[in-house]
Design a protein around this motif. Sequence first.
Motif, PDB file in Angstrom:
ATOM      1  N   SER A 159     -42.714  -5.412 -57.923  1.00 53.21           N
ATOM      2  CA  SER A 159     -43.104  -5.486 -56.617  1.00 53.21           C
ATOM      3  C   SER A 159     -44.416  -5.132 -56.324  1.00 53.21           C
ATOM      4  CB  SER A 159     -42.137  -4.579 -55.627  1.00 53.21           C
ATOM      5  OG  SER A 159     -40.679  -5.071 -55.526  1.00 53.21           O
ATOM      6  N   ASP A 237     -40.495  -5.670 -52.331  1.00 50.55           N
ATOM      7  CA  ASP A 237     -40.427  -7.225 -51.888  1.00 50.55           C
ATOM      8  C   ASP A 237     -39.547  -7.891 -53.356  1.00 50.55           C
ATOM      9  OD1 ASP A 237     -42.871  -8.714 -53.465  1.00 50.55           O
ATOM     10  OD2 ASP A 237     -43.146  -6.848 -53.300  1.00 50.55           O
ATOM     11  N   VAL A 302     -38.614  -4.582 -46.116  1.00 50.43           N
ATOM     12  CA  VAL A 302     -39.327  -5.794 -46.269  1.00 50.43           C
ATOM     13  C   VAL A 302     -38.853  -7.036 -46.017  1.00 50.43           C
ATOM     14  CG1 VAL A 302     -40.726  -6.836 -48.227  1.00 50.43           C
ATOM     15  CG2 VAL A 302     -40.478  -4.622 -48.231  1.00 50.43           C
TER      16      VAL A 302
END
Length: 337
Positions: A159, A237, A302
Amino acid sequence: MFRSKKLVTIALAAMMTVGLAACGEKTDTPAGDQTFNLKLGHNLAEDHAVHLELSDFAEKVKEKTDGTVTVQIFPNGTLGSETDMISQIQNDALDMAKVSASTLGNFSAQYNAYSVPYVFDDQDHYYSVMDGEITQDIFSSTSGDGFIGLTWLDSGSRSFYTKDRAIRTPEDLKGLKIRTMDSQIAIDMMDALGGSATVMGYSDIYTGLQQGVIDGAENNVTALRDHGEVAKFYSFDEHSRIPDIVVLSAKVWDAMTEEQKSAIKEAAMEASDSYKTRWKNFEDEVLEKATNEFGVELVRDVDIKAFQDAVQPIYENLETESPEVFEVVQKIRDAVK
């Protein structure tokens, strides 16, 4: 000073390589069984979860083969980079190594499928593919290059982590310089997401963040051990899950008995399975320190769908420019259904 240190490092690696010249040699016991004394290299510290798991693996191999196969581990990058170690395997100077799947993409394009952003939907999908037939086929794809994949070790999801700004949507990356690996897929991902890819070595990230050369980087959460003092936001993410792979000399493998192969495979599968828990515990320890001691903000809200949509051009390009990789990607995507 830097040049002298580098020369010392090169000289040490060369000395170790010479010392390993007899790697994989088989001898006969009084009972007539072939005995293998294998050397395994990796580039992590002795307190890292990888080293601890590989040490357990070595003990299991010795036990399951009744001592006819032993594994000696060389940590801390003593034998050079991941590419250096693979080269040593190909030249019969080393038997085994733990390397990233991204490095192996230089030898078999199929390994690049693991680096494609969001090729895995989640951890369950990832584990299913890594423990299944798709990965076994990829493992054998480098046999012509002198080595095979033996097993895999979890390295979590990658991420974005940044110095001054939380990343919740691709728009948050615009105008930011993000350190990536020297990988075309990683660079293409940054282009698709609107950020600016900056390729640099891992050891340069801390000062790069500190001095403003880069605004952030992307890696699994354990990178916060090294960068939590200067990177204050870690945004989940989870754009990729790139496994570590334990590779083994094809020449050595072919010389073993079926009983030895079976025992080593069994020990390797047990290592992959037990490492899932060991890795999770390692991640938890790092996150606790990152939040409590370094004050890192963990950003979990996210918009994953927005990131997935933004990287679709990568899939379209793969279909025309890298059909071998795209074929594996399709198999991985189909495995989720």
